[in-house]
Design a protein around this motif. Structure first.
Motif, PDB file in Angstrom:
ATOM      1  N   SER A  89       0.813  -1.215   0.000  1.00  0.00           N
ATOM      2  CA  SER A  89       0.000   0.000   0.000  1.00  0.00           C
ATOM      3  C   SER A  89       0.847   1.266   0.000  1.00  0.00           C
ATOM      4  O   SER A  89       1.944   1.298   0.557  1.00  0.00           O
ATOM      5  CB  SER A  89      -0.893   0.044   1.243  1.00  0.00           C
ATOM      6  N   GLU A  90       0.288   2.319  -0.603  1.00  0.00           N
ATOM      7  CA  GLU A  90       0.873   3.649  -0.498  1.00  0.00           C
ATOM      8  C   GLU A  90       0.468   4.237   0.849  1.00  0.00           C
ATOM      9  O   GLU A  90      -0.719   4.345   1.165  1.00  0.00           O
ATOM     10  CB  GLU A  90       0.352   4.548  -1.623  1.00  0.00           C
ATOM     11  N   VAL A  91       1.475   4.604   1.648  1.00  0.00           N
ATOM     12  CA  VAL A  91       1.230   5.070   3.015  1.00  0.00           C
ATOM     13  C   VAL A  91       2.052   6.320   3.278  1.00  0.00           C
ATOM     14  O   VAL A  91       3.216   6.415   2.870  1.00  0.00           O
ATOM     15  CB  VAL A  91       1.639   3.995   4.057  1.00  0.00           C
ATOM     16  N   HIS A  92       1.437   7.273   3.963  1.00  0.00           N
ATOM     17  CA  HIS A  92       2.177   8.454   4.420  1.00  0.00           C
ATOM     18  C   HIS A  92       1.924   8.597   5.914  1.00  0.00           C
ATOM     19  O   HIS A  92       0.972   8.039   6.457  1.00  0.00           O
ATOM     20  CB  HIS A  92       1.721   9.699   3.668  1.00  0.00           C
ATOM     21  N   GLU A  94       2.119  14.420  -0.822  1.00  0.00           N
ATOM     22  CA  GLU A  94       1.780  14.554   0.602  1.00  0.00           C
ATOM     23  C   GLU A  94       0.302  14.839   0.832  1.00  0.00           C
ATOM     24  O   GLU A  94      -0.234  14.508   1.883  1.00  0.00           O
ATOM     25  CB  GLU A  94       2.598  15.683   1.232  1.00  0.00           C
ATOM     26  N   ALA A  95      -0.358  15.449  -0.151  1.00  0.00           N
ATOM     27  CA  ALA A  95      -1.727  15.923   0.052  1.00  0.00           C
ATOM     28  C   ALA A  95      -2.785  14.832   0.001  1.00  0.00           C
ATOM     29  O   ALA A  95      -3.828  14.958   0.652  1.00  0.00           O
ATOM     30  CB  ALA A  95      -2.059  16.998  -0.989  1.00  0.00           C
ATOM     31  N   ALA A  96      -2.539  13.762  -0.751  1.00  0.00           N
ATOM     32  CA  ALA A  96      -3.607  12.780  -0.968  1.00  0.00           C
ATOM     33  C   ALA A  96      -3.101  11.344  -0.998  1.00  0.00           C
ATOM     34  O   ALA A  96      -3.292  10.627  -1.983  1.00  0.00           O
ATOM     35  CB  ALA A  96      -4.356  13.110  -2.265  1.00  0.00           C
ATOM     36  N   ILE A 138      -3.295   5.941   2.210  1.00  0.00           N
ATOM     37  CA  ILE A 138      -3.456   5.731   3.655  1.00  0.00           C
ATOM     38  C   ILE A 138      -2.592   6.747   4.382  1.00  0.00           C
ATOM     39  O   ILE A 138      -1.412   6.898   4.089  1.00  0.00           O
ATOM     40  CB  ILE A 138      -3.034   4.306   4.067  1.00  0.00           C
ATOM     41  N   MET A 139      -3.188   7.456   5.328  1.00  0.00           N
ATOM     42  CA  MET A 139      -2.466   8.430   6.148  1.00  0.00           C
ATOM     43  C   MET A 139      -2.477   7.950   7.594  1.00  0.00           C
ATOM     44  O   MET A 139      -3.528   7.561   8.123  1.00  0.00           O
ATOM     45  CB  MET A 139      -3.137   9.799   6.062  1.00  0.00           C
ATOM     46  N   LEU A 140      -1.299   7.968   8.221  1.00  0.00           N
ATOM     47  CA  LEU A 140      -1.173   7.568   9.622  1.00  0.00           C
ATOM     48  C   LEU A 140      -0.759   8.769  10.453  1.00  0.00           C
ATOM     49  O   LEU A 140      -0.046   9.649   9.984  1.00  0.00           O
ATOM     50  CB  LEU A 140      -0.095   6.495   9.788  1.00  0.00           C
TER      51      LEU A 140
END
Length: 198
Positions: free
Chosen positions: A43-46, A91-93, A96-98
């Motif tokens: 997954s793409e995660v930031h 960074e904006a979208a 998954i954001m943690l």
């Protein structure tokens, strides 16, 4: 100081009423497992810069495992001058954001503060999925107390940390209040009985 079990369960119920999926765990290790269970391999995660995520070992897992498309690894390799626009968009979208928040009211409002505000857009709407880890010591009676916790506890900690690590201070520039999710399923709150983070 950790919250009582009665308060913890009441806050969890209030979070769920606000369409925040909520998982209650006892320890930082359990929180780490709960977070990683939500993230499919590849997954793409930031993530926000978060002492909570560092304390429970999630940040290290994402940085070092090679099992995820961790955007911080990609961003570190980009040229801030030549690729600033592409970096902002990454960074904006994220998918998954943690992260965490600095305070959680008894009514279930999640309060996040930031100097740059970079994590607040994804928190509010940019990320496909938002996962927040919150130690029970961050539970406060109301929004007024939440703001006071940020200004009197979190901000001085961050100021001292940055001065020690980088020789610069910080500013409290933005505060986001997550009142509720419009639809359930986007935000997962992992509520931890033991204190984690600041």
């Amino acid at each position: 100081m950790p919250a009582s079990e009665e308060l913890l369960q009441r806050v969890a119920a209030n979070l769920r009423e606000r369409n925040f999926d909520t998982i209650v765990v006892s320890t930082g290790a359990e929180a780490r497992d709960a977070v990683m269970d939500q993230i499919p391999v590849g997954s793409e995660v930031h993530s926000a810069k978060s002492k909570t995520l560092e304390d429970i070992g999630v940040f290290q897992e994402l940085m070092n495992s090679g099992h995820y498309d961790f955007l911080r690894n990609r961003l570190f390799q980009m040229d801030r001058k030549l690729e600033a626009r592409a970096m902002r968009k990454l960074e904006a979208a994220p998918d998954i954001m943690l992260g965490s928040v600095q305070a959680l009211t008894e009514a279930g409002q999640l309060v996040s503060a930031s100097a740059s505000g970079k994590q607040l857009g994804p928190y509010a709407s940019g990320a496909g999925t938002l996962i927040l880890v919150v130690g029970s010591q961050k539970i406060v009676p109301d929004l007024e107390t939440a703001i006071r916790r940020i200004s009197q506890h979190v901000q001085p900690y961050e100021e001292a940390r940055l001065r020690q690590e980088k020789g610069i201070g910080t500013k409290l520039a933005r505060i986001l209040i997550l009142e509720r999710d419009y639809d359930p399923g986007r935000t997962v709150v992992v509520l931890v009985r033991e204190p984690v983070g600041v």
